[in-house]
Design a protein around this motif. Structure first.
Motif, short mmCIF file in Angstrom:
data_model
loop_
_atom_site.label_atom_id
_atom_site.label_comp_id
_atom_site.label_asym_id
_atom_site.label_seq_id
_atom_site.Cartn_x
_atom_site.Cartn_y
_atom_site.Cartn_z
N GLU A 1 0.79 -1.45 -0.26
CA GLU A 1 0.12 -0.06 -0.08
C GLU A 1 0.96 1.26 0.09
O GLU A 1 0.76 2.03 -0.65
CB GLU A 1 -1.02 0.04 1.27
CG GLU A 1 -1.53 1.29 1.52
CD GLU A 1 -2.44 1.01 3.01
OE1 GLU A 1 -3.65 0.90 2.91
OE2 GLU A 1 -1.65 1.51 4.09
N SER A 2 1.90 1.16 0.87
CA SER A 2 2.79 2.49 0.85
C SER A 2 3.49 2.63 -0.16
O SER A 2 3.64 3.59 -0.77
CB SER A 2 3.74 2.29 2.07
OG SER A 2 2.97 2.05 3.38
N LEU A 3 4.13 1.51 -0.72
CA LEU A 3 4.87 1.76 -2.05
C LEU A 3 3.80 2.30 -3.16
O LEU A 3 4.22 3.02 -3.93
CB LEU A 3 5.40 0.40 -2.42
CG LEU A 3 6.46 0.57 -3.56
CD1 LEU A 3 7.62 -0.59 -3.64
CD2 LEU A 3 5.72 0.21 -5.04
N ALA B 1 -3.84 -8.11 -2.16
CA ALA B 1 -5.06 -7.67 -1.85
C ALA B 1 -5.23 -6.82 -2.86
O ALA B 1 -4.64 -6.07 -3.68
CB ALA B 1 -4.80 -6.69 -0.69
N SER B 2 -6.60 -6.81 -3.58
CA SER B 2 -6.98 -6.38 -4.94
C SER B 2 -6.90 -4.68 -4.86
O SER B 2 -6.41 -4.04 -5.75
CB SER B 2 -8.40 -6.72 -5.34
OG SER B 2 -9.22 -6.05 -4.35
N VAL B 3 -6.89 -4.12 -3.59
CA VAL B 3 -7.05 -2.70 -3.49
C VAL B 3 -5.62 -2.30 -3.98
O VAL B 3 -5.45 -1.21 -4.47
CB VAL B 3 -7.36 -2.08 -2.15
CG1 VAL B 3 -6.79 -2.64 -0.95
CG2 VAL B 3 -7.54 -0.60 -2.06
N ILE C 1 -13.71 -9.37 -9.83
CA ILE C 1 -12.52 -9.42 -9.19
C ILE C 1 -13.02 -9.20 -7.40
O ILE C 1 -13.61 -8.29 -7.23
CB ILE C 1 -11.59 -8.39 -9.60
CG1 ILE C 1 -11.17 -8.45 -10.69
CG2 ILE C 1 -10.33 -8.30 -8.63
CD1 ILE C 1 -10.07 -9.64 -11.27
N VAL C 2 -12.58 -10.17 -6.66
CA VAL C 2 -12.86 -10.33 -5.49
C VAL C 2 -11.47 -9.86 -4.62
O VAL C 2 -10.53 -9.52 -5.07
CB VAL C 2 -13.25 -11.66 -4.92
CG1 VAL C 2 -14.60 -11.93 -5.51
CG2 VAL C 2 -12.29 -12.77 -5.24
N SER D 1 -14.81 -0.05 -1.51
CA SER D 1 -13.79 0.78 -1.40
C SER D 1 -12.47 0.23 -2.23
O SER D 1 -11.60 0.81 -2.62
CB SER D 1 -13.49 1.11 0.08
OG SER D 1 -13.09 -0.06 0.69
N TYR D 2 -12.45 -1.14 -2.42
CA TYR D 2 -11.36 -1.55 -3.25
C TYR D 2 -11.44 -1.47 -4.69
O TYR D 2 -10.54 -1.55 -5.56
CB TYR D 2 -11.14 -3.14 -2.96
CG TYR D 2 -10.83 -3.59 -1.70
CD1 TYR D 2 -10.58 -2.71 -0.43
CD2 TYR D 2 -10.40 -5.00 -1.07
CE1 TYR D 2 -10.19 -2.92 0.60
CE2 TYR D 2 -10.02 -5.32 0.14
CZ TYR D 2 -9.92 -4.31 1.00
OH TYR D 2 -9.42 -4.51 2.19
N ILE D 3 -12.68 -1.11 -5.13
CA ILE D 3 -13.09 -1.16 -6.63
C ILE D 3 -12.08 0.11 -7.32
O ILE D 3 -12.10 0.85 -6.66
CB ILE D 3 -14.40 -1.30 -6.93
CG1 ILE D 3 -15.29 -2.38 -6.44
CG2 ILE D 3 -14.80 -0.71 -8.46
CD1 ILE D 3 -16.73 -2.26 -6.65
#
Length: 347
Positions: free
Chosen positions: A65-67, A116-118, A160-161, A178-180
């Protein structure tokens, strides 16, 4: 004469106090300052971005996430050199090759065997844009590889899940709204866009807020919490709603306007049914995402007010304590403030 000198002295004192107040709440978010802060405060001795800065950076988790957030910012400011460095770190450290394809770890730990898809969406979106902006096909090709693996292993009824565990070859059956990432889906899964648009549209309830979770197996919605909402999630969903429908989510938008007009404050969590705050803290990430949302729906007055509030949050103060500021908050604040200034100057 003495009265005149006293008056001048008071004016000077007032100006000095105003300047000090401004400096205290107006840390620069220019590119040099942000990249320097990331390097000096958040990068650990191996060069990875840690979740927390300063004294915590050698012990706090290293997240994809950070990268991804940092690469997104570097793309916004056009820093091709630092973008390339982060891309190489991504390829050499977060990538896992299996017989099913190429996966990205959500956290840099040996025993992590899931994505994680997000996070994957963010990386794909940033690399696709980076390939075009920096004229580098390596970014585009790698994004395509990650997408192909997601599309092959991580779908339920064609959607996509949230995650896939390649060690157990198990996937979840949930989609957090919120991941979409509608931008990625528009480029790479256009045939499914009507379904994602419907999922986002139907996720808005007849009250104020969005349901957070969709189950593609039985076409049902769930809430993350029956009583309260997390405003980071709500604004992330609202951004995707606006991007997919090209409309404002009316009940939600009206509620946000009311909060800013009446109180001038957004709290971190609210009661799902009443719209009343259930916590007394504010969040820089909430203001940052609210600002991005307001820019997405082109509400200039809301954007101006939210930008002003964002400037008062700890990541943008002159001397913040990076031990206590998660990179998620720092980077969203920096990204949103930069985006606001760029859009304002281009009007």
């Amino acid at each position: 004469m003495m009265q005149h000198k006293s008056y001048v002295a008071k004016i000077l004192l007032l100006l000095i106090c105003s300047l000090l107040l401004f400096l205290n709440f107006s840390s620069s978010v220019d590119q040099e300052t942000v990249t320097s802060t990331v390097k000096q405060q958040y990068k650990n001795k191996e060069g990875f971005i840690a979740s927390y800065g300063d004294g915590e950076r050698d012990t706090s988790p290293i997240l994809l996430e950070s990268l991804g957030q940092y690469m997104e910012y570097l793309l916004l400011v056009g820093d091709s050199q630092e973008f390339e460095e982060q891309f190489l770190l991504l390829q050499s450290n977060f990538t896992v090759n299996t017989n099913e394809g190429i996966f990205l770890k959500w956290q840099l730990e040996e025993d992590v065997t899931a994505n994680a898809s997000v996070d994957d969406y963010r990386i794909i979106r940033t690399l696709l844009r980076g390939g075009e902006q920096f004229h580098n096909s390596s970014y585009t090709n790698f994004a395509g590889q990650i997408w192909d693996t997601m599309n092959k292993t991580q779908t339920v009824n064609g959607l996509i899940v949230d995650f896939y565990d390649w060690s157990s070859q198990q996937r979840t059956s949930e989609i957090h709204l919120s991941y979409i990432d509608y931008d990625v889906l528009e480029k790479l899964q256009a045939s499914k866009l009507p379904r994602y648009k419907q999922i986002l549209s139907d996720g808005l309830t007849d009250k104020i807020f969005f349901n957070e979770i969709y189950n593609p197996e039985n076409n049902s919605y769930q809430t993350a919490n029956a009583e309260t909402v997390n405003m980071i999630d709500q604004f992330l969903i609202a951004i995707q709603y606006a991007e997919s429908t090209h409309e404002k989510p009316k009940s939600f938008h009206d509620w946000v306007q009311t909060q800013m007009q009446n109180n001038g404050i957004l709290y971190g969590s609210y009661n799902r049914n009443t719209g009343k705050p259930v916590v007394n803290y504010e969040s820089s990430a909430v203001y940052a995402l609210a600002l991005i949302y307001s820019l997405t729906v082109d509400d200039q007055q809301m954007s101006k007010t939210l930008y002003s509030q964002l400037q008062k949050q700890s990541p943008l103060q002159a001397d913040p304590n990076y031990n206590d500021i998660h990179f998620f908050d720092y980077m969203y604040a920096s990204y949103a403030a930069t985006l606001y200034k760029e859009q304002k100057s281009s009007r």
